[in-house]
Design a protein around this motif. Structure first.
Motif, PDB file in Angstrom:
ATOM      1  N   MET A   1       1.829  -2.251  47.400  1.00  0.00           N
ATOM      2  CA  MET A   1       2.454  -1.369  47.148  1.00  0.00           C
ATOM      3  C   MET A   1       2.396  -1.755  45.044  1.00  0.00           C
ATOM      4  SD  MET A   1       3.895   0.201  48.504  1.00  0.00           S
ATOM      5  CE  MET A   1       5.392   1.013  49.100  1.00  0.00           C
ATOM      6  N   ALA A   2       2.525  -0.969  44.746  1.00  0.00           N
ATOM      7  CA  ALA A   2       3.084  -0.867  43.432  1.00  0.00           C
ATOM      8  C   ALA A   2       3.878  -0.139  42.789  1.00  0.00           C
ATOM      9  CB  ALA A   2       1.305   0.200  42.426  1.00  0.00           C
ATOM     10  N   LYS A   3       4.794   0.147  41.561  1.00  0.00           N
ATOM     11  CA  LYS A   3       5.665   0.843  41.054  1.00  0.00           C
ATOM     12  C   LYS A   3       5.016   1.617  39.964  1.00  0.00           C
ATOM     13  CE  LYS A   3       9.591  -2.278  41.956  1.00  0.00           C
ATOM     14  NZ  LYS A   3      10.422  -1.734  43.346  1.00  0.00           N
ATOM     15  N   ILE A   4       5.460   2.952  40.439  1.00  0.00           N
ATOM     16  CA  ILE A   4       5.046   3.669  39.347  1.00  0.00           C
ATOM     17  C   ILE A   4       6.291   4.615  38.328  1.00  0.00           C
ATOM     18  CG2 ILE A   4       3.493   5.992  38.999  1.00  0.00           C
ATOM     19  CD1 ILE A   4       1.664   4.984  41.033  1.00  0.00           C
ATOM     20  N   THR A   5       6.195   4.558  37.261  1.00  0.00           N
ATOM     21  CA  THR A   5       6.732   5.711  36.647  1.00  0.00           C
ATOM     22  C   THR A   5       6.585   6.803  36.132  1.00  0.00           C
ATOM     23  OG1 THR A   5       8.148   3.439  35.979  1.00  0.00           O
ATOM     24  CG2 THR A   5       8.718   5.628  34.656  1.00  0.00           C
ATOM     25  N   PHE A   6       7.449   7.667  36.084  1.00  0.00           N
ATOM     26  CA  PHE A   6       7.084   9.348  35.927  1.00  0.00           C
ATOM     27  C   PHE A   6       8.062   9.824  34.836  1.00  0.00           C
ATOM     28  CE2 PHE A   6       4.195   9.002  39.852  1.00  0.00           C
ATOM     29  CZ  PHE A   6       3.283   9.785  39.182  1.00  0.00           C
ATOM     30  N   ILE A   7       7.806  10.296  33.623  1.00  0.00           N
ATOM     31  CA  ILE A   7       9.018  10.685  32.814  1.00  0.00           C
ATOM     32  C   ILE A   7       9.039  12.111  32.695  1.00  0.00           C
ATOM     33  CG2 ILE A   7       9.798  10.397  30.420  1.00  0.00           C
ATOM     34  CD1 ILE A   7       7.816   7.958  29.994  1.00  0.00           C
ATOM     35  N   VAL A  53      -1.252   9.438  30.745  1.00  0.00           N
ATOM     36  CA  VAL A  53      -0.885   8.545  30.312  1.00  0.00           C
ATOM     37  C   VAL A  53      -0.241   7.641  29.575  1.00  0.00           C
ATOM     38  CG1 VAL A  53      -2.554   6.895  31.533  1.00  0.00           C
ATOM     39  CG2 VAL A  53      -2.933   8.507  32.289  1.00  0.00           C
ATOM     40  N   ALA A  54       0.253   6.864  30.445  1.00  0.00           N
ATOM     41  CA  ALA A  54       1.014   5.925  28.388  1.00  0.00           C
ATOM     42  C   ALA A  54      -0.539   5.234  28.092  1.00  0.00           C
ATOM     43  CB  ALA A  54       1.869   4.917  28.731  1.00  0.00           C
ATOM     44  N   GLU A  55      -0.443   4.883  27.356  1.00  0.00           N
ATOM     45  CA  GLU A  55      -1.509   4.158  26.319  1.00  0.00           C
ATOM     46  C   GLU A  55      -1.995   2.983  26.889  1.00  0.00           C
ATOM     47  OE1 GLU A  55      -2.919   3.472  21.703  1.00  0.00           O
ATOM     48  OE2 GLU A  55      -1.272   4.261  22.264  1.00  0.00           O
ATOM     49  N   GLU A  81      -4.999  11.038  26.415  1.00  0.00           N
ATOM     50  CA  GLU A  81      -4.308  10.773  27.189  1.00  0.00           C
ATOM     51  C   GLU A  81      -4.177  11.156  28.422  1.00  0.00           C
ATOM     52  OE1 GLU A  81      -0.483  12.019  24.344  1.00  0.00           O
ATOM     53  OE2 GLU A  81      -3.023  11.340  24.383  1.00  0.00           O
ATOM     54  N   SER A  82      -4.882  12.534  28.214  1.00  0.00           N
ATOM     55  CA  SER A  82      -5.154  13.525  29.787  1.00  0.00           C
ATOM     56  C   SER A  82      -5.586  13.251  31.083  1.00  0.00           C
ATOM     57  CB  SER A  82      -5.013  15.166  29.206  1.00  0.00           C
ATOM     58  OG  SER A  82      -3.961  16.023  28.599  1.00  0.00           O
ATOM     59  N   ARG A  83      -4.982  13.282  32.244  1.00  0.00           N
ATOM     60  CA  ARG A  83      -6.408  12.666  33.482  1.00  0.00           C
ATOM     61  C   ARG A  83      -4.950  13.934  34.656  1.00  0.00           C
ATOM     62  NH1 ARG A  83      -8.252   8.541  34.800  1.00  0.00           N
ATOM     63  NH2 ARG A  83      -8.990   9.564  36.493  1.00  0.00           N
ATOM     64  N   LEU A  84      -5.758  14.313  36.092  1.00  0.00           N
ATOM     65  CA  LEU A  84      -5.089  14.304  36.984  1.00  0.00           C
ATOM     66  C   LEU A  84      -5.375  13.670  37.541  1.00  0.00           C
ATOM     67  CD1 LEU A  84      -7.811  17.483  37.367  1.00  0.00           C
ATOM     68  CD2 LEU A  84      -5.717  17.506  35.792  1.00  0.00           C
ATOM     69  N   GLY A  96       3.253  -1.027  37.677  1.00  0.00           N
ATOM     70  CA  GLY A  96       4.278  -0.977  36.174  1.00  0.00           C
ATOM     71  C   GLY A  96       3.676  -0.051  35.414  1.00  0.00           C
ATOM     72  N   ALA A  97       2.943   0.972  35.719  1.00  0.00           N
ATOM     73  CA  ALA A  97       2.249   2.360  35.011  1.00  0.00           C
ATOM     74  C   ALA A  97       3.099   3.509  34.739  1.00  0.00           C
ATOM     75  CB  ALA A  97       0.788   2.587  35.844  1.00  0.00           C
ATOM     76  N   VAL A  98       2.820   4.032  34.105  1.00  0.00           N
ATOM     77  CA  VAL A  98       3.613   5.197  33.303  1.00  0.00           C
ATOM     78  C   VAL A  98       2.859   5.985  33.254  1.00  0.00           C
ATOM     79  CG1 VAL A  98       5.622   6.032  31.415  1.00  0.00           C
ATOM     80  CG2 VAL A  98       5.610   3.163  32.152  1.00  0.00           C
ATOM     81  N   PHE A  99       3.975   7.681  33.817  1.00  0.00           N
ATOM     82  CA  PHE A  99       2.693   8.477  33.323  1.00  0.00           C
ATOM     83  C   PHE A  99       4.401   9.455  33.041  1.00  0.00           C
ATOM     84  CE2 PHE A  99       0.360   5.946  36.439  1.00  0.00           C
ATOM     85  CZ  PHE A  99      -1.063   6.349  36.389  1.00  0.00           C
ATOM     86  N   GLN A 100       3.675  10.612  31.769  1.00  0.00           N
ATOM     87  CA  GLN A 100       4.181  11.309  31.591  1.00  0.00           C
ATOM     88  C   GLN A 100       4.625  12.798  32.084  1.00  0.00           C
ATOM     89  OE1 GLN A 100       5.383  11.645  27.432  1.00  0.00           O
ATOM     90  NE2 GLN A 100       6.834  13.151  27.558  1.00  0.00           N
ATOM     91  N   VAL A 101       4.965  13.689  32.493  1.00  0.00           N
ATOM     92  CA  VAL A 101       5.003  15.199  32.902  1.00  0.00           C
ATOM     93  C   VAL A 101       4.870  16.117  31.749  1.00  0.00           C
ATOM     94  CG1 VAL A 101       5.658  16.997  34.727  1.00  0.00           C
ATOM     95  CG2 VAL A 101       5.661  14.335  36.004  1.00  0.00           C
ATOM     96  N   PRO A 102       3.969  17.121  31.922  1.00  0.00           N
ATOM     97  CA  PRO A 102       3.796  18.030  30.947  1.00  0.00           C
ATOM     98  C   PRO A 102       4.443  18.902  30.876  1.00  0.00           C
ATOM     99  CG  PRO A 102       1.908  16.996  31.424  1.00  0.00           C
ATOM    100  CD  PRO A 102       2.332  17.014  31.941  1.00  0.00           C
ATOM    101  N   ALA A 103       5.414  19.265  29.805  1.00  0.00           N
ATOM    102  CA  ALA A 103       6.367  20.320  29.660  1.00  0.00           C
ATOM    103  C   ALA A 103       6.059  21.178  30.785  1.00  0.00           C
ATOM    104  CB  ALA A 103       7.887  20.699  28.900  1.00  0.00           C
TER     105      ALA A 103
END
Length: 106
Positions: A1-7, A53-55, A81-84, A96-103
């Motif tokens: 398992m991996a913990k992933i953060t979405f902002i 994708v966080a840098e 830093e955009s990805r699908l 621990g990866a961090v991804f931001q959802v675009p507005a």
């Protein structure tokens, strides 16, 4: 398992657990992450799972394929830093990866 953060665009964070081998999009859909619509179901045929994708995680997430880059042309506010996220496989290295959802996804 991996913990992933979405902002989310408003700064709200959601930490989910993802199974190694699934895609980040599949994990997001399973955990009801807002803004990850994934209308094509992960076939890289839309841009409704666009994330930033966080840098510090970009290298581990990998570079987009040519097909993914073509689909990103249909996304709003595309950045370096955009990805699908349907094209990013969950690995132990993404714990621990961090991804931001675009507005604009909303």
């Amino acid at each position: 398992m991996a913990k992933i953060t979405f902002i989310q665009p408003d700064g709200v964070t959601q930490v989910i657990e993802a199974t190694v081998g699934q895609t980040v999009m599949e994990a997001a859909k399973t955990n009801d992450v807002p803004g990850i619509e994934a209308e094509c179901g992960g076939a890289c045929a839309c841009a409704t799972c666009h994330v930033y994708v966080a840098e510090e995680w970009r290298e581990k997430a990998g570079a987009p394929s040519e097909m993914e880059e073509d689909m990103l042309d249909f996304a709003f506010d595309v950045r370096e830093e955009s990805r699908l996220c349907c094209q990013i496989k969950v690995t132990e290295d993404l714990d621990g990866a961090v991804f931001q959802v675009p507005a604009k996804q909303f």
